[in-house]
Design an enzyme around this catalytic site. Sequence first.
Site, PDB file in Angstrom:
ATOM      1  N   HIS A  15      -7.707  10.051   4.454  1.00  0.00           N
ATOM      2  CA  HIS A  15      -7.117   9.032   5.323  1.00  0.00           C
ATOM      3  C   HIS A  15      -7.378   9.362   6.790  1.00  0.00           C
ATOM      4  O   HIS A  15      -7.565  10.515   7.150  1.00  0.00           O
ATOM      5  CB  HIS A  15      -5.606   8.956   5.093  1.00  0.00           C
ATOM      6  CG  HIS A  15      -5.237   8.380   3.756  1.00  0.00           C
ATOM      7  ND1 HIS A  15      -4.802   9.155   2.723  1.00  0.00           N
ATOM      8  CD2 HIS A  15      -5.268   7.107   3.302  1.00  0.00           C
ATOM      9  CE1 HIS A  15      -4.559   8.382   1.673  1.00  0.00           C
ATOM     10  NE2 HIS A  15      -4.830   7.129   1.993  1.00  0.00           N
ATOM     11  N   THR A  37      -8.241   2.349   9.842  1.00  0.00           N
ATOM     12  CA  THR A  37      -8.348   3.153  11.071  1.00  0.00           C
ATOM     13  C   THR A  37      -9.391   2.617  12.055  1.00  0.00           C
ATOM     14  O   THR A  37      -9.115   2.491  13.248  1.00  0.00           O
ATOM     15  CB  THR A  37      -8.686   4.618  10.707  1.00  0.00           C
ATOM     16  OG1 THR A  37      -7.672   5.098   9.816  1.00  0.00           O
ATOM     17  CG2 THR A  37      -8.716   5.503  11.942  1.00  0.00           C
ATOM     18  N   ASP A  97       0.846  -1.195   0.000  1.00  0.00           N
ATOM     19  CA  ASP A  97       0.000   0.000   0.000  1.00  0.00           C
ATOM     20  C   ASP A  97       0.887   1.253   0.000  1.00  0.00           C
ATOM     21  O   ASP A  97       1.817   1.346   0.817  1.00  0.00           O
ATOM     22  CB  ASP A  97      -0.873  -0.057   1.270  1.00  0.00           C
ATOM     23  CG  ASP A  97      -1.902   1.034   1.350  1.00  0.00           C
ATOM     24  OD1 ASP A  97      -2.339   1.525   0.292  1.00  0.00           O
ATOM     25  OD2 ASP A  97      -2.299   1.382   2.487  1.00  0.00           O
TER      26      ASP A  97
END
Length: 290
Positions: A187, A241, A81
């Site tokens: 993000h 997350t 990633d």
Amino acid sequence: MLVTLKELLKEAEVEKRAVGAFNVPNMECLRGVIQAAEDLNVPVIIQHAEVHENLITIEEIGPLMVAYAKNAKVPVAVHLDHGASLTACLKAIKLGFTSIMYDASLKDYETNVKETSELVKIAHSVNVSVEAELGEMTNSAIAGGEGRESSLSDFGNVDLFTNPQQAEDFIEATKVDCLAISFGTVHGKYMFEPKLDFERIAEIRSTTQRKPLVMHGGSGVSEEDYRKAISQGIRKINYYTYMNMAAGDALKKKVINNSSTEIFFDELSLLATDAIKENVIQALKIFNGL
Ligand SMILES: [Zn+2]
């Protein structure tokens, strides 16, 4: 069973669903994600983000990821990633990863095209899939791709969203297998409700002959927005997350409720694995339309 990202995306396209892609910087995440996918009998992507090298290096976790993928009862792609350099991408390929993301989205457009094309040639010659990014997801600039929290200024800056005509040109020039696009996700933890530009997904799909598109900053998006994004052509959703927070919450409760007794770390490790697994199951159900 270890598979390429390209294979997973092809099936997802036929079945109009998205494949969940989860960062696994520790054994709890790795085991929790594989167990969740096996419980639901759905394919999954496990990924290592370059920004997580401070938690664990790819040399340490990479071979374990590949081994878990090979032994899994469901198809699993092992993905790098936000690879930021050729060296990082080649390292992942050498370790047996079946897919890499080369992220030159913060470089100028011509450089992004040139470097991504070169990488695609190398990766495709050894049957490794490539994801690239066009447009900018804020927070990625600051945190190298997987920041903790988003801020108000991260939202709704349409100038940073992926341009559909440029996406067409980019895919034709680079021959990437899928494209991460910017359409309103960020993000890290959402401090404000995201406003996603669904029309942009549809537009990019039409200019790029229905290329599989990738949503980054996928955790924290509402169930309704996930389903809408998938119906417009999102085929890979990056999620980390909120599963990370789920484990933290479970451990916090355990510690607070047992403050006067001994706590053994191995019990906490299992508790975290279960919390991650449960959180990932909920996400995978939505992504796979279950
Ligand atoms: Zn990302």
